[in-house]
Design an enzyme around this catalytic site. Structure first.
Site, PDB file in Angstrom:
ATOM      1  N   GLU A 196       0.577  -1.153   0.015  1.00 30.16           N
ATOM      2  CA  GLU A 196      -0.186  -0.039   0.370  1.00 30.16           C
ATOM      3  C   GLU A 196       0.790   1.584   0.212  1.00 30.16           C
ATOM      4  O   GLU A 196       0.568   2.360  -0.842  1.00 30.16           O
ATOM      5  CB  GLU A 196      -0.165  -0.163   1.158  1.00 30.16           C
ATOM      6  CG  GLU A 196      -2.022   1.344   1.166  1.00 30.16           C
ATOM      7  CD  GLU A 196      -3.379   0.433   2.761  1.00 30.16           C
ATOM      8  OE1 GLU A 196      -4.388   1.909   2.782  1.00 30.16           O
ATOM      9  OE2 GLU A 196      -3.452  -0.137   3.098  1.00 30.16           O
ATOM     10  N   LYS A 254      17.549  -8.621  -1.096  1.00 30.22           N
ATOM     11  CA  LYS A 254      17.355  -7.473   0.283  1.00 30.22           C
ATOM     12  C   LYS A 254      16.725  -7.759   1.207  1.00 30.22           C
ATOM     13  O   LYS A 254      15.635  -8.480   0.605  1.00 30.22           O
ATOM     14  CB  LYS A 254      15.727  -6.114  -1.152  1.00 30.22           C
ATOM     15  CG  LYS A 254      16.055  -5.423  -0.244  1.00 30.22           C
ATOM     16  CD  LYS A 254      14.990  -4.366  -1.257  1.00 30.22           C
ATOM     17  CE  LYS A 254      13.926  -3.225  -0.954  1.00 30.22           C
ATOM     18  NZ  LYS A 254      13.998  -2.772   0.351  1.00 30.22           N
ATOM     19  N   CYS A 275     -22.328 -28.044  15.277  1.00 38.30           N
ATOM     20  CA  CYS A 275     -21.518 -28.724  14.271  1.00 38.30           C
ATOM     21  C   CYS A 275     -22.408 -27.680  12.904  1.00 38.30           C
ATOM     22  O   CYS A 275     -23.435 -27.847  12.727  1.00 38.30           O
ATOM     23  CB  CYS A 275     -21.800 -29.006  13.794  1.00 38.30           C
ATOM     24  SG  CYS A 275     -21.038 -30.114  12.321  1.00 38.30           S
TER      25      CYS A 275
END
Length: 713
Positions: free
Chosen positions: A36, A121, A415
């Site tokens: 971002e 890097k 469930c």
């Protein structure tokens, strides 16, 4: 929101990038992902490129990001510590290569002799180490590229950083590199943070930065920071290698760690091949990297090619696909695994991260959701590293507002697949469905367990056949196995008539079993073979199990145990404890299984299919009248055995079954209650214990003879 002009948008971008730089470099608390941030930065670059009037002196594009913290003394760098420009795809790498070659042509340098040094890097914190007369004089962070922070006291605690250099080092040497944490060390630090009730670090880079910038160096010393060198700042005196590749070799000889993941390339294809290879190996590296750095190898050419405002022209960082990205948590669904475990799964607004589009991620369990403070509707950070299953790292709490509705997740009490009860046992993080036999999500695993040799012993019912039977809908519960015929089985893939007939015969034989085997086959949680035998011995059949008052049993058991404490104190014989060796966790599991109507129906269907065992037998005795007669007559009946060592013909399991089949019982340890120890080759401490207590020792042949009717020992 009204549309923004380019001037307004550029101003907004400068404001956002400045805030995010402060969070990242000074506070060590980033609120946005790298992807971002890079997107915002590149947008600002495009705006300024299209309209140069937008460029201002304090634009982030005109300087290295970051600022020195007031908590540390400022250090002015003799040679600026520049950031690298980024290439996000192969075309941008090709464009970089063209620019380099064009610049060499302008300088009348032979571009056909060009070579690039390639290195990882690192995803850490850049620092500069200054050595004077061979001794570490100062360590500083990058800061804004011109001024950093003096972190000398903390860096001296990093064992990978040499405090003194060999005699061949120049009088002044500034070495630049990266401080980072190995992944395993990062995990240990966060474990300690959790145990201390303190905030966990977001990622290894964040943890390394926070560790290096502690005001108390003793805290830094307790964190296993690493250092890798990759370049130089100011130097005086002795001549240094003329290429980047040779420089790294020289730094290694001087005592600095350098990456083993480095190579040379002559062209773009070599650069891209190295990038692909390192991206593939990335998950296996012990530390985080977020790309590859390409540098013109000749150092004199680096100087000739020069720099722009914030980055060198002779180098570029080819980033990997972002491993973290921002998405929206649209919902949390629950999946049921083959063992009944309920796992929350995040449903995300699709986002490209780690080289793939991610729309879901595991959330592990309810505690994990609470710990990360996740609300449905949150903006969240999603991480995907290599082939690792995507995960939601954290919620961006600062982005919550009243205008965007959010809701908390609650684990279901039934469930979601079969509507059976779910339970979370004390001390466990996971929630489970209790309907092992009935639940479709657990069907295949339940059938394989049911058919195994120590349970119903259905020979030939393997994983491949179970897959086909369940997927085709032919088998839904274990009782359906007993309705299969030869023609149905023969129609399965790679299943002939003979194999089908053998399997049908094996299924038919399994109808005659023992109650202990049947209980074990049901797959009740915590009920293994030994527990099944104890239950079978006490109850004898399923109706008695159903009739048990488990609450009253618990009270009786506790009362007897307390009484036995008093009896032992008085030297009296203890009373027998009901279900001795079976604790409340197991009792609770059995009670929950029996309390589920689906499970009782599945058991009734099995009994209706013809499953039977002789009533009134001991737990795992023979199934026919002749067998019971042998049991009564055998010298093993009613006696306790311990088997140790390697027997000549019987495995340990076969010996145990032989003993039980002839009326005996098996214990795991030797005590004064043991009647016999059966010893084979390489018997160890159990044999020694038998001699110590005077317990009779048998060999395999004697054990087998004892099973004969009329034999006494």
């Amino acid at each position: 929101m009204l549309p923004q002009t380019s001037h307004e948008r550029a101003a907004r971008l400068r404001e956002l990038i400045g805030r995010y730089d402060h969070e990242y470099y000074v506070l060590d608390a980033p609120s946005v992902s790298d992807a971002e941030y890079d997107g915002l930065f590149r947008e600002l670059q495009r705006l300024e490129h299209d309209d140069p009037s937008l460029v201002v002196a304090d634009s982030p594009t005109q300087r290295v990001s970051g600022a020195a913290s007031a908590a540390f003394a400022p250090v002015r760098h003799s040679v600026p510590m520049l950031s690298l420009a980024n290439a996000l795809d192969d075309d941008e790498v090709r464009a970089f290569d063209r620019r380099v070659r064009d610049r060499l042509h302008e300088l009348a340098l032979p571009a056909d002799a060009l070579a690039y040094a390639m290195e990882p890097k690192y995803d850490g914190l850049a620092i500069e180490l200054r050595y004077e007369d061979g001794a570490l004089a100062r360590a500083a962070t990058r800061g804004d590229g011109s001024t950093g922070e003096d972190v000398t006291a903390n860096v001296r605690t990093i064992r990978a950083v040499p405090l003194r250099l060999p005699d061949f080092a120049p009088p002044v040497l500034e070495v630049r590199g990266e401080v980072l944490l190995f992944r395993r060390d990062f995990a240990r630090i966060n474990e300690r943070q959790r145990a201390a009730g303190e905030r966990e670090f977001v990622n290894p880079r964040n943890a390394a930065a926070g560790s290096l910038r502690q005001l108390d160096p003793s805290i830094t010393a307790r964190r296993p920071l690493r250092f890798f060198a990759y370049g130089l700042g100011e130097t005086e005196g002795v001549g240094l290698p003329d290429t980047q590749a040779k420089l790294l070799d020289w730094l290694a000889r001087t005592g600095f760690p350098v990456s083993a993941e480095r190579a040379l390339a002559r062209d773009v294809e070599g650069l891209l091949a190295f990038h692909r290879a390192l991206l593939e190996r990335r998950p296996q590296l012990p530390y985080d990297i977020d790309g590859v750095v390409y540098k013109v190898d000749r150092r004199d050419w680096q100087e000739a090619i020069g720099t722009v405002a914030r980055a060198p022209r002779f180098a570029i960082a080819h980033k990997f696909p972002a491993e973290e990205a921002i998405s929206e948590l649209l919902d949390i669904e629950v999946q049921v695994g083959r063992t009944g475990k309920l796992t929350p799964v995040a449903r995300l607004r699709p986002v490209f991260v780690g080289g793939v589009t991610v729309a879901s991620a595991t959330l592990h369990n309810e505690d994990e959701i609470r710990r990360k403070d996740l609300l449905i509707g949150d903006q969240v950070v999603v991480r995907r590293a290599g082939d690792v299953i995507p995960e939601v790292v954290r919620a961006l709490v600062e982005r919550r507002d009243e205008a965007s509705p959010r809701r908390a997740f609650r684990m279901p009490t039934r469930c979601p697949v079969c509507d059976s009860a779910v339970v979370r046992e004390e001390g466990e993080a996971d929630t489970r469905c209790v309907a092992g036999l009935y639940c479709p999500a657990q069907r295949k695993q339940a059938l394989l367990h049911f058919a195994q040799r120590r349970a119903m012993d259905i020979d030939g019912l393997g994983e491949r056949i179970v897959e086909q039977l369940v997927d085709s809908g032919r088998v839904r519960t274990p009782a359906d196995l007993y309705a299969l015929d030869v023609s149905t089985l023969a129609a399965l893939e790679r299943m002939g008539e003979k194999s089908a007939a053998n399997l049908v015969a094996s299924i038919d034989r399994s109808r005659h079993t023992s109650f202990a085997r049947f209980l074990f086959a049901l797959g009740i949680r915590h009920v293994g073979e030994e527990v099944a035998r104890v239950l079978a011995t006490r109850y004898g059949d399923f109706d008695a199990l159903l009739d048990e008052d488990w609450s009253a049993l618990a009270v009786t058991k506790a009362t007897v145990q307390k009484e036995n404490v008093r009896r032992r104190a008085r030297g009296e014989a203890p009373q027998p404890v009901p279900l001795e060796g079976i604790g409340p966790e197991i009792v609770g599991s059995v009670q929950r299984f029996l309390g589920e109507a689906h499970n009782r129906e599945a058991v009734e269907a099995l009994l209706a299919a013809g499953i039977e065992w002789p009533r009134g037998m001991t737990a795992d005795a023979p199934n026919d009248d002749a067998g019971k007669a042998v049991q009564r007559a055998s010298a093993l009946a009613g006696r306790t055995f311990v088997v140790t060592g390697t027997l000549p013909t019987l495995s340990r399991e076969q010996a145990h079954e032989w003993i039980r089949r002839h009326g005996g019982s098996v214990a795991s340890s030797v005590s004064r209650k043991t009647d016999f120890v059966v010893a084979g080759e390489a018997a160890g401490s159990k044999l020694a214990r038998a001699h110590e207590l005077g317990v009779p020792v048998l060999d395999e042949a004697t054990l087998l003879r004892m099973a004969a009717p009329g034999t006494e020992n």
